[in-house]
Design a protein around this motif. Structure first.
Motif, PDB file in Angstrom:
ATOM      1  N   ASN A 201       0.846  -1.190   0.000  1.00 50.13           N
ATOM      2  CA  ASN A 201       0.000   0.000   0.000  1.00 50.13           C
ATOM      3  C   ASN A 201       0.884   1.244   0.000  1.00 50.13           C
ATOM      4  O   ASN A 201       1.419   1.640   1.047  1.00 50.13           O
ATOM      5  N   PRO A 202       1.076   1.884  -1.167  1.00 51.84           N
ATOM      6  CA  PRO A 202       1.952   3.056  -1.219  1.00 51.84           C
ATOM      7  C   PRO A 202       1.549   4.159  -0.253  1.00 51.84           C
ATOM      8  O   PRO A 202       2.402   4.919   0.215  1.00 51.84           O
ATOM      9  N   GLU A 203       0.266   4.246   0.076  1.00 54.18           N
ATOM     10  CA  GLU A 203      -0.178   5.280   0.999  1.00 54.18           C
ATOM     11  C   GLU A 203       0.341   5.058   2.411  1.00 54.18           C
ATOM     12  O   GLU A 203       0.350   5.972   3.233  1.00 54.18           O
ATOM     13  N   SER A 286      13.184  -2.789  -6.655  1.00 52.13           N
ATOM     14  CA  SER A 286      12.217  -3.882  -6.796  1.00 52.13           C
ATOM     15  C   SER A 286      10.776  -3.435  -6.959  1.00 52.13           C
ATOM     16  O   SER A 286       9.927  -4.233  -7.348  1.00 52.13           O
ATOM     17  N   GLY A 287      10.463  -2.175  -6.634  1.00 55.52           N
ATOM     18  CA  GLY A 287       9.072  -1.740  -6.684  1.00 55.52           C
ATOM     19  C   GLY A 287       8.316  -2.006  -5.404  1.00 55.52           C
ATOM     20  O   GLY A 287       7.131  -1.678  -5.300  1.00 55.52           O
ATOM     21  N   ARG A 288       8.978  -2.577  -4.404  1.00 59.08           N
ATOM     22  CA  ARG A 288       8.392  -2.807  -3.086  1.00 59.08           C
ATOM     23  C   ARG A 288       9.311  -2.191  -2.036  1.00 59.08           C
ATOM     24  O   ARG A 288      10.528  -2.166  -2.226  1.00 59.08           O
ATOM     25  N   PRO A 289       8.783  -1.716  -0.919  1.00 57.50           N
ATOM     26  CA  PRO A 289       9.651  -1.104   0.090  1.00 57.50           C
ATOM     27  C   PRO A 289      10.685  -2.094   0.623  1.00 57.50           C
ATOM     28  O   PRO A 289      10.341  -3.191   1.073  1.00 57.50           O
ATOM     29  N   ALA A 290      11.948  -1.699   0.551  1.00 59.77           N
ATOM     30  CA  ALA A 290      13.046  -2.519   1.054  1.00 59.77           C
ATOM     31  C   ALA A 290      14.121  -1.594   1.584  1.00 59.77           C
ATOM     32  O   ALA A 290      14.388  -0.541   0.993  1.00 59.77           O
ATOM     33  N   ARG A 291      14.728  -1.975   2.703  1.00 60.04           N
ATOM     34  CA  ARG A 291      15.736  -1.111   3.328  1.00 60.04           C
ATOM     35  C   ARG A 291      17.129  -1.474   2.827  1.00 60.04           C
ATOM     36  O   ARG A 291      17.549  -2.630   2.891  1.00 60.04           O
ATOM     37  N   GLY A 292      17.828  -0.453   2.337  1.00 64.80           N
ATOM     38  CA  GLY A 292      19.191  -0.654   1.870  1.00 64.80           C
ATOM     39  C   GLY A 292      20.057   0.546   2.171  1.00 64.80           C
ATOM     40  O   GLY A 292      19.573   1.637   2.528  1.00 64.80           O
ATOM     41  N   LEU A 293      21.368   0.358   2.033  1.00 62.86           N
ATOM     42  CA  LEU A 293      22.310   1.452   2.195  1.00 62.86           C
ATOM     43  C   LEU A 293      22.086   2.473   1.079  1.00 62.86           C
ATOM     44  O   LEU A 293      21.879   2.109  -0.074  1.00 62.86           O
ATOM     45  N   PRO A 306       8.034   3.245  -9.245  1.00 63.09           N
ATOM     46  CA  PRO A 306       6.617   2.982  -8.995  1.00 63.09           C
ATOM     47  C   PRO A 306       6.420   1.825  -8.031  1.00 63.09           C
ATOM     48  O   PRO A 306       7.326   1.008  -7.815  1.00 63.09           O
ATOM     49  N   ALA A 307       5.228   1.753  -7.454  1.00 61.19           N
ATOM     50  CA  ALA A 307       4.850   0.621  -6.612  1.00 61.19           C
ATOM     51  C   ALA A 307       4.423  -0.507  -7.544  1.00 61.19           C
ATOM     52  O   ALA A 307       3.244  -0.665  -7.854  1.00 61.19           O
ATOM     53  N   VAL A 312       9.360  -4.176 -11.266  1.00 62.07           N
ATOM     54  CA  VAL A 312      10.584  -3.388 -11.156  1.00 62.07           C
ATOM     55  C   VAL A 312      11.770  -4.283 -10.797  1.00 62.07           C
ATOM     56  O   VAL A 312      12.900  -4.066 -11.268  1.00 62.07           O
ATOM     57  N   HIS A 313      11.532  -5.295  -9.976  1.00 56.83           N
ATOM     58  CA  HIS A 313      12.597  -6.262  -9.654  1.00 56.83           C
ATOM     59  C   HIS A 313      13.142  -6.898 -10.929  1.00 56.83           C
ATOM     60  O   HIS A 313      14.373  -6.972 -11.128  1.00 56.83           O
TER      61      HIS A 313
END
Length: 373
Positions: A201-203, A286-293, A306-307, A312-313
């Motif tokens: 959910n991008p919101e 990837s188009g999904r929220p992911a935590r990276g440096l 985009p979501a 996107v991956h």
């Protein structure tokens, strides 16, 4: 908690499944032999590739281990269909993915490659991988990006497999309990890699919850055992989540730096490299929220991604591979949790032992403080 599940979590340290070649059998076996629970990552592999890793792992250890699967991603809502039920229009969000592809054209030109096909599949071979795990049961299977059906969870239970499902909110944890899983992985916003939200959910971007608060909320919502995940790098942190109600703690970034990890050398070095001072949640890779440096790719493309997972991956996969092959950390997906600067280059088995010792020290300090107050 059942006695068998209590035995499984007798040691509180769980090595997180890290897709993309990090959680190799050598890492999982080292953790298992030290008493922890190691996980292979089934994501982004073929069913046969996953099976071959399971065979290799079984040749390295007889200790319990787990395999993680990515849930198939649903078609985007609003897809138009004809009278036969077949989609007539272009896939939803395809326009946004096409715009993003145009933005990445310079990256493709720089690396002298073509972007990947965004329509390379949405299910990650889920059914075939489940078939493998039902024909050749493993001790534990965990799920990311959603909740399996009660029928699938029951079939795994009948095969003798414990099931865990990731949740990022108390509501998601309740859905996990209702589906019939054996335990829930409570993932805080501090975690490296992909957030295991059940619905993208991008919101809700930026609304994720910190681990200690989330463990407390989930503990008051469900009666399942909890495995806490998110930014944990020291035994004192593990002791804190255990005191908050978790039965075990899952660590990814802490094991990423070990020599047994399959992570690229540049990825390992970046964890403590002063050039990479912070992490962000991003959709850039990837188009999904992911935590990276935070690196050049994330800064330049994150605001415009985009979501659209896994489109996107698939689109960026060749870029990420070429950047790694070229030794360009600024173009790689450097997944890492918020505690990355605390990474230790210890062998995996030694890290498990050090963490266990730190847990005991923290518990003793807590008891001592309580006695003197």
């Amino acid at each position: 908690m059942s006695s068998a599940l209590t035995d499984l979590f007798a040691h509180p340290i769980v090595q997180a499944p890290m897709a993309g070649g990090v959680s190799v059998p050598q890492l999982v076996s080292a953790v298992a032999e030290a008493g922890g629970l190691g996980f292979l990552a089934g994501g982004y592999k073929t069913a046969d590739g996953m099976y071959q890793e399971i065979k290799t792992l079984r040749g390295l250890t007889a200790r319990p281990f787990g395999v993680n699967l990515f849930m198939p991603q649903p078609e985007y809502p609003g897809a138009s269909t004809g009278s036969t039920g077949a989609a007539e229009a272009a896939p939803p969000y395809s326009a946004a993915v096409e715009v993003y592809a145009h933005q990445l054209a310079g990256e493709a030109s720089w690396y002298d490659i073509e972007l990947g096909d965004p329509d390379s599949g949405r299910d990650d071979g889920y059914d075939a991988k489940l078939a493998v795990l039902l024909d050749n049961p493993v001790p534990v299977v965990s799920f990311h990006f959603g909740v399996p059906s009660p029928e699938i969870l029951d079939s795994l239970r009948r095969a003798g497999t414990f099931t865990l499902v990731t949740a990022t909110t108390a509501e998601e944890a309740l859905a996990v309990e209702r589906a019939g899983a054996d335990a829930v992985i409570v993932q805080g916003v501090e975690a490296g890699g992909h957030q295991g939200t059940h619905r993208d959910n991008p919101e809700a971007d930026g609304a994720a919850i910190g681990l200690l608060s989330l463990v407390a909320q989930v503990r008051e919502t469900v009666n399942l055992p909890l495995v806490a995940a998110g930014g944990l790098m020291r035994g004192s942190q593990i002791a804190a989540v255990l005191a908050a109600g978790a039965s075990a703690a899952q660590l990814g970034t802490a094991f990423l730096a070990t020599p047994e990890s399959g992570a690229h050398a540049l990825h390992k070095q970046a964890l403590t490299n002063p050039l990479f001072v912070r992490t962000e949640l991003t959709r850039a890779f990837s188009g999904r929220p992911a935590r990276g440096l935070v690196n050049r790719f994330l800064r330049e493309h994150g605001p415009y991604a985009p979501a659209a997972y896994p489109e996107v991956h698939h689109l960026t996969s060749p870029l990420r591979k070429k950047a790694a092959a070229a030794g360009d950390a600024q173009g790689m997906a450097l997944w890492a949790g918020q505690g990355h600067r605390m990474a230790r280059e210890l062998p995996a088995a030694e890290l498990v032992r050090v963490l266990a010792d730190e847990i005991e020290v923290a518990r003793a300090a807590s008891l001592g403080g309580g006695a003197s107050s």
